[in-house]
Design an enzyme around this catalytic site. Structure first.
Site, PDB file in Angstrom:
ATOM      1  N   CYS A  13       7.684  11.139   3.361  1.00  0.00           N
ATOM      2  CA  CYS A  13       6.484  11.449   4.139  1.00  0.00           C
ATOM      3  C   CYS A  13       5.710  12.513   3.359  1.00  0.00           C
ATOM      4  O   CYS A  13       6.121  12.908   2.275  1.00  0.00           O
ATOM      5  CB  CYS A  13       6.808  11.873   5.570  1.00  0.00           C
ATOM      6  SG  CYS A  13       7.726  13.386   5.770  1.00  0.00           S
ATOM      7  N   CYS A  87       2.929   8.438   3.896  1.00  0.00           N
ATOM      8  CA  CYS A  87       2.563   9.101   2.635  1.00  0.00           C
ATOM      9  C   CYS A  87       1.435   8.374   1.933  1.00  0.00           C
ATOM     10  O   CYS A  87       0.944   8.826   0.913  1.00  0.00           O
ATOM     11  CB  CYS A  87       3.773   9.277   1.718  1.00  0.00           C
ATOM     12  SG  CYS A  87       4.348   7.782   0.919  1.00  0.00           S
ATOM     13  N   CYS A  91       2.823   7.142  -2.719  1.00  0.00           N
ATOM     14  CA  CYS A  91       4.152   6.614  -2.999  1.00  0.00           C
ATOM     15  C   CYS A  91       4.088   5.620  -4.151  1.00  0.00           C
ATOM     16  O   CYS A  91       3.378   4.624  -4.067  1.00  0.00           O
ATOM     17  CB  CYS A  91       4.723   5.919  -1.770  1.00  0.00           C
ATOM     18  SG  CYS A  91       4.977   7.038  -0.390  1.00  0.00           S
TER      19      CYS A  91
END
Length: 139
Positions: A13, A87, A91
């Protein structure tokens, strides 16, 4: 007969201070030593969210000693399953990994009352993930 490899799961996250910490703690606790668990954030906070610490303490799991960690390419590359929790595009993506995106409310800035339902939903999803991975969960 060879022992099958232990699956590895990475929870990501933004701040690595709430959702991903709770998910990693549940998987570590319930999966015991039958799964490798990591968590990280694209912009890690300085400390774990105190409301998340309290909510997990209520569930019998102590995450007070955890510290948010920065997301690295290596962490993603060495994980079989990557579970993102808001996120976004931060990512990295690598072929051959299983990616799941868990849409969960962000506990940042909220009290323990607001974090409890998020914690409970994370535990439900972790128990389902353990079943999918074929791991026997701790009772």
């Amino acid at each position: 007969m060879s022992t099958p490899a232990v699956p590895s799961v990475l929870f990501v996250c933004v701040h690595n201070a709430g959702r991903s910490q709770m998910a990693a703690a549940f998987l570590t606790h319930l999966g015991q030593d039958r799964v490798q668990v990591r968590s990280a954030g694209s912009a890690p906070a300085d400390t774990v969210n105190p409301a998340a610490v309290e909510a997990m303490r209520e569930a019998g799991i102590d995450i007070s000693a955890e510290t948010p960690k920065v997301l690295t390419v290596e962490a993603v590359q060495s994980s079989d399953v990557v579970i993102t929790m808001g996120c976004g595009d931060a990512c990295p993506y690598f072929p051959g990994r299983r990616y799941l995106d868990w849409k969960l409310e962000d506990p940042a800035g909220q009290g323990v009352e607001a974090v409890r339902p998020i914690r409970d939903e994370i535990e439900r999803r972790i128990r389902a993930l353990i079943a999918e991975l074929g791991i026997e969960a701790r009772a």
